[in-house]
Write a protein that holds these residues in place. Structure first.
Motif, PDB file in Angstrom:
ATOM      1  N   LEU A  84       0.858  -1.185   0.000  1.00 55.06           N
ATOM      2  CA  LEU A  84       0.000   0.000   0.000  1.00 55.06           C
ATOM      3  C   LEU A  84       0.890   1.228   0.000  1.00 55.06           C
ATOM      4  O   LEU A  84       1.883   1.274   0.738  1.00 55.06           O
ATOM      5  CB  LEU A  84      -0.881   0.041   1.245  1.00 55.06           C
ATOM      6  CG  LEU A  84      -1.952  -1.019   1.479  1.00 55.06           C
ATOM      7  CD1 LEU A  84      -1.365  -2.407   1.688  1.00 55.06           C
ATOM      8  CD2 LEU A  84      -2.804  -0.639   2.669  1.00 55.06           C
ATOM      9  N   VAL A  86       1.056   5.781  -0.375  1.00 53.17           N
ATOM     10  CA  VAL A  86       0.509   7.127  -0.553  1.00 53.17           C
ATOM     11  C   VAL A  86       1.681   8.057  -0.806  1.00 53.17           C
ATOM     12  O   VAL A  86       2.738   7.927  -0.177  1.00 53.17           O
ATOM     13  CB  VAL A  86      -0.318   7.579   0.671  1.00 53.17           C
ATOM     14  CG1 VAL A  86       0.508   7.591   1.953  1.00 53.17           C
ATOM     15  CG2 VAL A  86      -0.943   8.966   0.430  1.00 53.17           C
ATOM     16  N   THR A  92      -2.843   7.563  -4.084  1.00 55.74           N
ATOM     17  CA  THR A  92      -2.686   6.268  -3.435  1.00 55.74           C
ATOM     18  C   THR A  92      -2.710   5.136  -4.447  1.00 55.74           C
ATOM     19  O   THR A  92      -3.256   5.271  -5.545  1.00 55.74           O
ATOM     20  CB  THR A  92      -3.796   6.036  -2.392  1.00 55.74           C
ATOM     21  OG1 THR A  92      -5.072   6.084  -3.045  1.00 55.74           O
ATOM     22  CG2 THR A  92      -3.744   7.085  -1.301  1.00 55.74           C
ATOM     23  N   GLU A 106      -8.904  -4.653  -0.126  1.00 53.86           N
ATOM     24  CA  GLU A 106      -8.246  -3.350  -0.142  1.00 53.86           C
ATOM     25  C   GLU A 106      -9.271  -2.263  -0.409  1.00 53.86           C
ATOM     26  O   GLU A 106     -10.341  -2.519  -0.969  1.00 53.86           O
ATOM     27  CB  GLU A 106      -7.165  -3.319  -1.213  1.00 53.86           C
ATOM     28  CG  GLU A 106      -7.705  -3.569  -2.618  1.00 53.86           C
ATOM     29  CD  GLU A 106      -6.625  -3.618  -3.677  1.00 53.86           C
ATOM     30  OE1 GLU A 106      -6.769  -2.904  -4.693  1.00 53.86           O
ATOM     31  OE2 GLU A 106      -5.643  -4.379  -3.510  1.00 53.86           O
ATOM     32  N   ARG A 108      -9.258   2.366  -0.921  1.00 55.69           N
ATOM     33  CA  ARG A 108      -8.447   3.574  -0.879  1.00 55.69           C
ATOM     34  C   ARG A 108      -9.264   4.796  -1.279  1.00 55.69           C
ATOM     35  O   ARG A 108     -10.347   4.693  -1.835  1.00 55.69           O
ATOM     36  CB  ARG A 108      -7.220   3.444  -1.775  1.00 55.69           C
ATOM     37  CG  ARG A 108      -7.493   3.196  -3.237  1.00 55.69           C
ATOM     38  CD  ARG A 108      -6.215   2.842  -3.993  1.00 55.69           C
ATOM     39  NE  ARG A 108      -6.449   2.626  -5.405  1.00 55.69           N
ATOM     40  CZ  ARG A 108      -6.304   3.565  -6.339  1.00 55.69           C
ATOM     41  NH1 ARG A 108      -5.918   4.781  -5.996  1.00 55.69           N
ATOM     42  NH2 ARG A 108      -6.530   3.290  -7.602  1.00 55.69           N
ATOM     43  N   ALA A 113      -4.970   4.734   2.054  1.00 55.94           N
ATOM     44  CA  ALA A 113      -5.107   3.402   1.475  1.00 55.94           C
ATOM     45  C   ALA A 113      -5.067   2.396   2.615  1.00 55.94           C
ATOM     46  O   ALA A 113      -4.254   2.515   3.538  1.00 55.94           O
ATOM     47  CB  ALA A 113      -3.990   3.114   0.473  1.00 55.94           C
ATOM     48  N   VAL A 129     -11.198   2.951   5.626  1.00 54.44           N
ATOM     49  CA  VAL A 129     -11.159   4.176   4.828  1.00 54.44           C
ATOM     50  C   VAL A 129     -12.269   5.121   5.256  1.00 54.44           C
ATOM     51  O   VAL A 129     -12.062   6.336   5.404  1.00 54.44           O
ATOM     52  CB  VAL A 129     -11.253   3.845   3.329  1.00 54.44           C
ATOM     53  CG1 VAL A 129     -11.495   5.112   2.506  1.00 54.44           C
ATOM     54  CG2 VAL A 129      -9.979   3.159   2.854  1.00 54.44           C
TER      55      VAL A 129
END
Length: 224
Positions: A84, A86, A92, A106, A108, A113, A129
């Protein structure tokens, strides 16, 4: 066996990573960040070198997505990895290989993320998130809130045993690097307690490093 968040504070430019796992000392391997550059979590059959390489690429000007694309195209065994990232503009990217363990997922957004493997359910990263986007204030507070939300959403399929939080901001070293390397109880609870103790002293530790003559008292016996 891991769930994590990488994030950027849009107001300050601070970067942070928080992570928890059933494995011991997860943050020692998985949490990576560099001031002014970005934050990366490398997990699932972990290769820490992937995070270091992604940060190097972003330091040279790559966007988060470009750095992840390079890893995906050139690093071995990426089918096992979850990475992951950023970057400095809040972009991201996530790589989740098809051989990630158990239930993996996952999610983001801008500046955030989240991802995990061996999860209790595939909704955990999305809930993380959402918790980040609904939060405000110091990035450390927001990361703790997200980790608590992850646990509340089910977290890992089995017990978690370690957790960590890393923050970078303006100086070349982490301004916070807090870890619960093993706990028989919930390490996210322990991490929240550590952060509540450390947060009021964070700025003072930075000042002591930069200019000891301007540092606040140390709060120990014999200190004048």
């Amino acid at each position: 066996m891991t769930f994590s968040i990488v994030a950027r504070c849009a107001e300050t430019g601070m970067f942070g990573v928080a992570v928890s796992s059933s494995s011991p000392a997860v943050a020692a391997r998985c949490a990576h960040a560099r001031a002014g550059v970005g934050a990366v979590a490398s997990q699932n059959v972990t290769d820490p070198a992937l995070a270091i390489r992604a940060l190097d690429l972003m330091a040279l000007g790559s966007e988060a997505g470009q750095a992840i694309d390079v890893l995906r195209a050139s690093a071995p065994h990426m089918e096992f990895r979850q990475v992951l990232a950023v970057d400095a503009k809040g972009r991201t990217a996530i790589h989740s290989g098809p051989r990630a363990l158990g239930v993996w997922a996952e999610a983001r957004g801008v500046d955030v993320a989240c991802g995990g493997n061996l999860l209790a359910n595939a909704d955990v990263p999305r809930r993380m998130v959402e918790a980040f986007e609904a939060s405000s204030g110091h990035l450390g507070d927001r990361l703790v809130t997200v980790m608590q939300a992850a646990v509340g959403a089910g977290g890992e399929a089995g017990p978690i045993r370690s957790a960590g939080l890393k923050l970078v901001d303006k100086v070349s070293w982490p301004v916070a690097d807090l870890r619960v390397d093993w706990s028989e109880t919930c390490p996210v609870v322990g991490l929240a307690e550590l952060w509540s103790i450390y947060k009021p002293q964070l700025a003072a530790y930075v000042t002591r490093a930069i200019d000891p003559s301007d540092a606040p008292s140390y709060g120990v016996p014999g200190d004048e």
